[in-house]
Design a protein around this motif. Structure first.
Motif, PDB file in Angstrom:
ATOM      1  N   GLU A 140       0.834  -1.210   0.000  1.00  0.00           N
ATOM      2  CA  GLU A 140       0.000   0.000   0.000  1.00  0.00           C
ATOM      3  C   GLU A 140       0.864   1.253   0.000  1.00  0.00           C
ATOM      4  O   GLU A 140       0.588   2.212  -0.725  1.00  0.00           O
ATOM      5  CB  GLU A 140      -0.937  -0.020   1.201  1.00  0.00           C
ATOM      6  CG  GLU A 140      -2.047  -1.052   1.059  1.00  0.00           C
ATOM      7  CD  GLU A 140      -2.795  -1.318   2.358  1.00  0.00           C
ATOM      8  OE1 GLU A 140      -2.600  -0.583   3.350  1.00  0.00           O
ATOM      9  OE2 GLU A 140      -3.574  -2.300   2.370  1.00  0.00           O
TER      10      GLU A 140
ATOM     11  N   HIS B 285       2.342   1.646  -3.412  1.00  0.00           N
ATOM     12  CA  HIS B 285       1.327   2.077  -4.374  1.00  0.00           C
ATOM     13  C   HIS B 285       1.008   3.565  -4.187  1.00  0.00           C
ATOM     14  O   HIS B 285       0.864   4.295  -5.172  1.00  0.00           O
ATOM     15  CB  HIS B 285       0.069   1.220  -4.249  1.00  0.00           C
ATOM     16  CG  HIS B 285      -0.938   1.447  -5.326  1.00  0.00           C
ATOM     17  ND1 HIS B 285      -0.622   1.405  -6.667  1.00  0.00           N
ATOM     18  CD2 HIS B 285      -2.263   1.731  -5.267  1.00  0.00           C
ATOM     19  CE1 HIS B 285      -1.700   1.659  -7.390  1.00  0.00           C
ATOM     20  NE2 HIS B 285      -2.705   1.865  -6.553  1.00  0.00           N
TER      21      HIS B 285
ATOM     22  N   TYR C 229       3.765   5.433  -5.792  1.00  0.00           N
ATOM     23  CA  TYR C 229       3.600   5.453  -7.243  1.00  0.00           C
ATOM     24  C   TYR C 229       2.589   6.527  -7.654  1.00  0.00           C
ATOM     25  O   TYR C 229       2.850   7.311  -8.567  1.00  0.00           O
ATOM     26  CB  TYR C 229       3.136   4.083  -7.747  1.00  0.00           C
ATOM     27  CG  TYR C 229       2.818   4.087  -9.226  1.00  0.00           C
ATOM     28  CD1 TYR C 229       3.824   3.868 -10.157  1.00  0.00           C
ATOM     29  CD2 TYR C 229       1.528   4.329  -9.687  1.00  0.00           C
ATOM     30  CE1 TYR C 229       3.557   3.889 -11.515  1.00  0.00           C
ATOM     31  CE2 TYR C 229       1.249   4.356 -11.045  1.00  0.00           C
ATOM     32  CZ  TYR C 229       2.265   4.138 -11.950  1.00  0.00           C
ATOM     33  OH  TYR C 229       1.996   4.176 -13.286  1.00  0.00           O
ATOM     34  N   ARG C 230       1.446   6.562  -6.988  1.00  0.00           N
ATOM     35  CA  ARG C 230       0.397   7.523  -7.363  1.00  0.00           C
ATOM     36  C   ARG C 230       0.878   8.965  -7.202  1.00  0.00           C
ATOM     37  O   ARG C 230       0.532   9.831  -8.007  1.00  0.00           O
ATOM     38  CB  ARG C 230      -0.865   7.274  -6.547  1.00  0.00           C
ATOM     39  CG  ARG C 230      -1.568   5.974  -6.941  1.00  0.00           C
ATOM     40  CD  ARG C 230      -2.971   5.833  -6.371  1.00  0.00           C
ATOM     41  NE  ARG C 230      -3.125   6.213  -5.005  1.00  0.00           N
ATOM     42  CZ  ARG C 230      -3.149   5.386  -3.951  1.00  0.00           C
ATOM     43  NH1 ARG C 230      -3.011   4.082  -4.130  1.00  0.00           N
ATOM     44  NH2 ARG C 230      -3.316   5.841  -2.734  1.00  0.00           N
TER      45      ARG C 230
ATOM     46  N   ASP D  40       3.046   0.166  -9.568  1.00  0.00           N
ATOM     47  CA  ASP D  40       1.925   0.592 -10.398  1.00  0.00           C
ATOM     48  C   ASP D  40       0.716  -0.286 -10.046  1.00  0.00           C
ATOM     49  O   ASP D  40       0.844  -1.261  -9.289  1.00  0.00           O
ATOM     50  CB  ASP D  40       2.287   0.545 -11.883  1.00  0.00           C
ATOM     51  CG  ASP D  40       2.497  -0.850 -12.441  1.00  0.00           C
ATOM     52  OD1 ASP D  40       1.885  -1.823 -11.942  1.00  0.00           O
ATOM     53  OD2 ASP D  40       3.276  -0.983 -13.404  1.00  0.00           O
ATOM     54  N   PRO D  41      -0.476   0.030 -10.555  1.00  0.00           N
ATOM     55  CA  PRO D  41      -1.665  -0.739 -10.171  1.00  0.00           C
ATOM     56  C   PRO D  41      -1.546  -2.248 -10.405  1.00  0.00           C
ATOM     57  O   PRO D  41      -1.969  -3.043  -9.557  1.00  0.00           O
ATOM     58  CB  PRO D  41      -2.779  -0.123 -11.019  1.00  0.00           C
ATOM     59  CG  PRO D  41      -2.333   1.298 -11.223  1.00  0.00           C
ATOM     60  CD  PRO D  41      -0.844   1.204 -11.374  1.00  0.00           C
TER      61      PRO D  41
ATOM     62  N   TYR E 277       0.891  -3.707  -7.854  1.00  0.00           N
ATOM     63  CA  TYR E 277       0.238  -3.679  -6.541  1.00  0.00           C
ATOM     64  C   TYR E 277      -0.703  -4.875  -6.384  1.00  0.00           C
ATOM     65  O   TYR E 277      -0.659  -5.595  -5.384  1.00  0.00           O
ATOM     66  CB  TYR E 277      -0.506  -2.356  -6.389  1.00  0.00           C
ATOM     67  CG  TYR E 277      -1.353  -2.235  -5.156  1.00  0.00           C
ATOM     68  CD1 TYR E 277      -0.798  -2.274  -3.882  1.00  0.00           C
ATOM     69  CD2 TYR E 277      -2.727  -2.063  -5.263  1.00  0.00           C
ATOM     70  CE1 TYR E 277      -1.582  -2.152  -2.746  1.00  0.00           C
ATOM     71  CE2 TYR E 277      -3.524  -1.932  -4.135  1.00  0.00           C
ATOM     72  CZ  TYR E 277      -2.941  -1.982  -2.882  1.00  0.00           C
ATOM     73  OH  TYR E 277      -3.718  -1.860  -1.762  1.00  0.00           O
TER      74      TYR E 277
END
Length: 159
Positions: free
Chosen positions: A114, A117, A120-121, A135-136, A139
């Motif tokens: 988490e 992620h 990354y966002r 990335d999604p 993750y």
């Protein structure tokens, strides 16, 4: 910066003084020097050999270097758990290595994923071509690892 001799050692009194990215071996060596001087403080004043005694600066440096080491170790826990499971370790084996339950080991990996992620966002806006973190798809792949049974191992993984 090189990390080979005492002359390369910066004066450390705060966590911010510890060089970012310093190799773990260098941190250990630096800590050992401060700890040795501090341990010499318990020797009697008439100790038959000349020793260098520690001061408040050594104590502060030891605190700061230990904290840097602690953070470096903590930062790598999740990625090492991920690697172990991807390379074929079971959750029972990972939990035993950590000294925790399998549920706690999975929770550690989930929390790490988490965080990666979220990184990354945030980073995709700063560096859209090479963002840091998961990335999604990555993750979700890490989360899928947490769904394996306690004794299940990755198929074809090398040990």
């Amino acid at each position: 910066m090189t990390y080979e001799t005492d002359s390369d050692t910066p004066t450390i009194r705060r966590l911010d003084d510890v060089p970012t990215g310093a190799p773990f071996g260098w941190l250990v060596q630096t800590l050992n020097g401060h700890d040795e001087r501090l341990m010499n403080n318990v020797l009697p004043a008439d100790f038959p050999y000349e020793v260098e005694r520690g001061d408040a600066g050594d104590a502060l440096a030891a605190i700061a270097v230990r904290e840097a080491m602690h953070r470096q170790i903590e930062d790598q826990r999740g990625s090492r758990v991920r690697e172990a499971v991807e390379l074929g370790a079971s959750w029972n084996e990972v939990a035993a290595a950590l000294g925790v339950t399998t549920d706690d080991a999975r929770a550690l990996l989930r929390a790490w994923a988490e965080g990666q992620h979220r990184l990354y966002r945030r980073d995709v806006e700063r560096a859209p071509d090479h963002p840091l973190g998961l990335d999604p798809d990555q993750y979700l792949a890490v989360l899928a690892l947490t769904e394996r049974g306690d004794d299940e191992q990755a198929e074809g993984a090398g040990r």
